[in-house]
Design an enzyme around this catalytic site. Structure first.
Site, PDB file in Angstrom:
ATOM      1  N   LYS A 235       0.860  -1.194   0.000  1.00  0.00           N
ATOM      2  CA  LYS A 235       0.000   0.000   0.000  1.00  0.00           C
ATOM      3  C   LYS A 235       0.891   1.236   0.000  1.00  0.00           C
ATOM      4  O   LYS A 235       1.721   1.426   0.883  1.00  0.00           O
ATOM      5  CB  LYS A 235      -0.920  -0.002   1.224  1.00  0.00           C
ATOM      6  CG  LYS A 235      -1.763   1.278   1.355  1.00  0.00           C
ATOM      7  CD  LYS A 235      -2.795   1.209   2.492  1.00  0.00           C
ATOM      8  CE  LYS A 235      -3.488   2.553   2.727  1.00  0.00           C
ATOM      9  NZ  LYS A 235      -4.444   2.521   3.863  1.00  0.00           N
ATOM     10  N   ASP A 240      -2.663   9.892   4.303  1.00  0.00           N
ATOM     11  CA  ASP A 240      -4.097   9.597   4.298  1.00  0.00           C
ATOM     12  C   ASP A 240      -4.842  10.617   5.161  1.00  0.00           C
ATOM     13  O   ASP A 240      -4.834  10.526   6.386  1.00  0.00           O
ATOM     14  CB  ASP A 240      -4.311   8.164   4.834  1.00  0.00           C
ATOM     15  CG  ASP A 240      -5.779   7.746   4.774  1.00  0.00           C
ATOM     16  OD1 ASP A 240      -6.586   8.483   4.172  1.00  0.00           O
ATOM     17  OD2 ASP A 240      -6.096   6.670   5.327  1.00  0.00           O
ATOM     18  N   LYS A 247     -10.536  12.467   8.307  1.00  0.00           N
ATOM     19  CA  LYS A 247     -10.165  11.897   9.605  1.00  0.00           C
ATOM     20  C   LYS A 247     -10.207  12.995  10.661  1.00  0.00           C
ATOM     21  O   LYS A 247      -9.721  14.101  10.424  1.00  0.00           O
ATOM     22  CB  LYS A 247      -8.745  11.336   9.550  1.00  0.00           C
ATOM     23  CG  LYS A 247      -8.630  10.016   8.833  1.00  0.00           C
ATOM     24  CD  LYS A 247      -7.205   9.481   8.941  1.00  0.00           C
ATOM     25  CE  LYS A 247      -7.047   8.181   8.170  1.00  0.00           C
ATOM     26  NZ  LYS A 247      -7.865   7.074   8.684  1.00  0.00           N
ATOM     27  N   GLU A 317      -9.606   3.932   1.499  1.00  0.00           N
ATOM     28  CA  GLU A 317      -8.986   4.152   0.186  1.00  0.00           C
ATOM     29  C   GLU A 317      -7.921   3.113  -0.141  1.00  0.00           C
ATOM     30  O   GLU A 317      -7.669   2.834  -1.310  1.00  0.00           O
ATOM     31  CB  GLU A 317      -8.372   5.561   0.130  1.00  0.00           C
ATOM     32  CG  GLU A 317      -6.950   5.701   0.724  1.00  0.00           C
ATOM     33  CD  GLU A 317      -6.851   5.380   2.205  1.00  0.00           C
ATOM     34  OE1 GLU A 317      -7.888   5.442   2.909  1.00  0.00           O
ATOM     35  OE2 GLU A 317      -5.746   5.040   2.677  1.00  0.00           O
ATOM     36  N   ARG A 319      -7.802  -0.105   0.158  1.00  0.00           N
ATOM     37  CA  ARG A 319      -8.293  -1.289  -0.567  1.00  0.00           C
ATOM     38  C   ARG A 319      -8.573  -0.962  -2.037  1.00  0.00           C
ATOM     39  O   ARG A 319      -8.509  -1.831  -2.895  1.00  0.00           O
ATOM     40  CB  ARG A 319      -9.516  -1.862   0.153  1.00  0.00           C
ATOM     41  CG  ARG A 319     -10.718  -0.986   0.162  1.00  0.00           C
ATOM     42  CD  ARG A 319     -11.718  -1.373   1.247  1.00  0.00           C
ATOM     43  NE  ARG A 319     -11.252  -0.984   2.581  1.00  0.00           N
ATOM     44  CZ  ARG A 319     -11.887  -1.277   3.711  1.00  0.00           C
ATOM     45  NH1 ARG A 319     -12.995  -1.984   3.677  1.00  0.00           N
ATOM     46  NH2 ARG A 319     -11.411  -0.890   4.872  1.00  0.00           N
TER      47      ARG A 319
HETATM   48  N1  BES Z   1      -4.884   4.234   6.742  1.00  0.00           N
HETATM   49  C1  BES Z   1      -6.044   3.844   7.430  1.00  0.00           C
HETATM   50  C2  BES Z   1      -5.801   2.720   8.441  1.00  0.00           C
HETATM   51  C3  BES Z   1      -4.824   2.966   9.569  1.00  0.00           C
HETATM   52  C4  BES Z   1      -5.297   3.192  10.848  1.00  0.00           C
HETATM   53  C5  BES Z   1      -3.469   2.881   9.367  1.00  0.00           C
HETATM   54  C6  BES Z   1      -4.415   3.371  11.891  1.00  0.00           C
HETATM   55  C7  BES Z   1      -2.577   3.077  10.421  1.00  0.00           C
HETATM   56  C8  BES Z   1      -3.053   3.308  11.682  1.00  0.00           C
HETATM   57  C9  BES Z   1      -7.106   3.381   6.451  1.00  0.00           C
HETATM   58  O1  BES Z   1      -7.052   3.937   5.189  1.00  0.00           O
HETATM   59  C10 BES Z   1      -8.432   3.731   7.039  1.00  0.00           C
HETATM   60  O2  BES Z   1      -8.660   4.886   7.242  1.00  0.00           O
HETATM   61  N2  BES Z   1      -9.264   2.742   7.296  1.00  0.00           N
HETATM   62  C11 BES Z   1     -10.549   2.965   7.860  1.00  0.00           C
HETATM   63  C12 BES Z   1     -11.535   2.049   7.152  1.00  0.00           C
HETATM   64  C13 BES Z   1     -12.982   2.328   7.475  1.00  0.00           C
HETATM   65  C14 BES Z   1     -13.407   3.681   6.921  1.00  0.00           C
HETATM   66  C15 BES Z   1     -13.839   1.230   6.874  1.00  0.00           C
HETATM   67  C16 BES Z   1     -10.485   2.609   9.356  1.00  0.00           C
HETATM   68  O3  BES Z   1      -9.794   1.671   9.710  1.00  0.00           O
HETATM   69  O4  BES Z   1     -11.117   3.323  10.124  1.00  0.00           O
HETATM   70 ZN    ZN Z   2      -5.149   4.571   4.551  1.00  0.00          ZN
HETATM   71 ZN    ZN Z   3      -8.068   5.832   5.063  1.00  0.00          ZN
END
Ligand code: BES
Ligand code: ZN
Ligand code: ZN
Length: 464
Positions: A235, A240, A247, A317, A319
């Site tokens: 990835k 992000d 976020k 994003e 995935r």
């Molecule tokens: N980059 C994040 C996941 C992440 C979280 C990485 C903590 C490192 C530390 C990912 O893109 C994300 O935001 N995932 C969301 C998915 C949800 C919206 C279904 C998540 O985990 O909240």
């Molecule tokens: Zn991410």
């Molecule tokens: Zn994300």
């Protein structure tokens, strides 16, 4: 710096004393008395030693049931608490396999003395260590140094913020790296070429970005002919923000390209070690941020494999980028694929900072990888992809798939990726969201990137 040398008279520095043994023949009798009274796990500093070449000797007192793991813990403590130049008398560690000891000491030194000070005005002074032994351990030393350097590459990439490492700068880094490695080639596709390949999922994430999408492919040829490469997908979300599903807290999200940094580290180590294996590394590089072109929720994207995706969250994003990278790598002939990604907060909630969640469609492959991790004292834990979760990912009223499923979010993300794995492809997905970056380390590690995955996947590749 750490180097290795043959034992000679001028080395009398750090020794390891195993309680209850007579292993300290280098110390004179008076000193042996001190050491023998020491408690297990003590680190003693003996000074003004009559007849010794050096002013100071550090003695690390080991339990008689010493293991590589406990040695490593003590050594970490020593590295953290002592600054200066030290000679380590490897031969004083009886009982343990010396090759493993040398490997561990090198990796620990590089791991615990790591310091991301590129942006600090004052740099910390480096300690220098010399491993000395009567036996020649050069080859195991070199191998461990290659691994340690690859881990450093990954950590530096992850720790560098996006204003110093955007999509284009990652491409520059990889171009430079590949120019220094034997048997590797690089191809970078730009956004137009990605459009021609119909990478609608990847390009959807890139829509709000200042830098255009780049699809990076690095090949390493370790065999006579370049067939059956093992695929490594990382990835590569350079930062992000969450996109319009913004976020609330985006601290540390520079780490969202840790998967790509890790596959780059694996490639570097594999090429330097001349591994007898063919590799293909693919990174769909972009950041996830907002401008007037950015995607919004309810949008529908069409991935390279033709599946349509309803956007439930622009923050899911990773995935989307991986979906097209996985389709692409299979279209290039990979039938065994590992992807690494900081994919979900849910895996951190489930397993914390020291256990990597793994998902797979092939028991044998995942079990082998778990064993390869164990050998490095890393815990990989298999999590399920079940039919309920597959159903949930497919439950969109307007498209084939949706990118956001609330319950079992780490498994749902894996089930989403599985939609892009073709029949006949063996696949493991590693969710390294918790393990690749530590904000409050518990075991003396520096804050930031860990380089998790490199040693483990290299072990896996060695079984080929
Ligand atoms: N980059 C994040 C996941 C992440 C979280 C990485 C903590 C490192 C530390 C990912 O893109 C994300 O935001 N995932 C969301 C998915 C949800 C919206 C279904 C998540 O985990 O909240
Ligand atoms: Zn991410
Ligand atoms: Zn994300």
């Amino acid at each position: 710096m750490i180097i290795i040398d043959k034992l000679n008279k001028s080395y009398e520095d750090i020794m390891f004393y195993i309680k209850g043994s007579d292993s300290i023949t280098i110390l004179n009798e008076g000193l042996q008395k001190y050491v023998k009274d020491a408690k297990t796990n003590d680190i003693l500093t003996l000074t003004d030693i009559v007849g010794a070449k050096v002013k100071k000797i550090n003695v690390i007192c080991l339990d008689k049931n010493i293991t590589i793991k406990s040695l490593s813990k003590l050594f970490a403590k020593f590295i953290k608490s002592n600054k200066g130049n030290f000679n380590i008398l490897v031969d004083t560690i009886s009982k343990l396999d010396k090759e493993l000891v040398v490997k561990q000491l090198v990796l620990d030194y590089l791991y615990y003395s790591y310091n991301f000070d590129r942006f600090k005005s004052t740099k910390k002074e480096e300690s220098n260590y010399i491993l000395v032994s009567k036996t020649d351990y050069t080859s195991v030393f070199n191998e461990a140094s290659i691994l340690g350097d690859a881990i450093d590459t990954t950590r530096n990439l992850v720790n560098t913020p996006v204003n110093y490492l955007n999509t284009y700068e990652l491409c520059d880094f990889v171009t430079d790296l590949v120019s220094k490695l034997d048997n590797t080639t690089l191809e970078i596709l730009d956004e137009k070429q990605c459009e021609e390949l119909k990478m609608g999922a990847f390009l959807g994430v890139n829509a709000g970005s200042l830098q255009k999408a780049r699809l990076i492919t690095i090949k390493y040829q370790g065999l006579e002919t370049y067939d059956n490469p093992i695929g490594l997908v990382g990835k590569g979300v350079m930062f992000d923000t969450g996109g319009y599903s913004i976020k609330l807290n985006m601290n540390t999200m520079k780490c969202d390209m840790a998967g790509s940094a890790t596959v780059i580290g694996v490639l570097q180590a594999a090429a330097m070690l001349n591994l007898k294996v063919n590799l293909m590394v693919v990174i769909a590089a972009t950041d996830n941020r907002i401008n007037e072109h950015a995607i919004v929720v309810d949008d529908i994207l069409t991935a390279m494999n033709g599946k349509t995706i309803e956007i439930g969250s622009t923050d899911a994003e990773g995935r989307l980028t991986l979906a097209d990278a996985l389709t692409y790598i299979q279209s290039k002939g990979c039938r065994e694929v590992i992807d690494m990604a900081t994919l979900t907060g849910a895996v951190v909630a489930a397993l914390g900072d020291y256990i990597t969640g793994v998902f797979s469609n092939d028991k044998k492959m995942v079990n082998k990888l778990i064993e390869c991790a164990k050998a490095e004292d890393e815990i990989y834990w298999e999590l399920p992809i079940t039919d309920h979760i597959r159903d949930a990912v497919r439950k969109s009223s307007v498209a084939d798939l949706k990118n956001r499923v609330a319950p079992a979010a780490a498994s749902a993300a894996a089930a989403f990726l599985e939609e892009f794995i073709e029949d006949g492809t063996k696949w493991v997905h590693m969710d390294i969201a918790g393990t690749s970056y530590l904000t409050s380390p518990s075991y003396l590690e520096p804050v930031g990137a860990t380089g998790v995955g490199i040693k483990e996947v290299i072990n896996y590749l060695k079984t080929k």
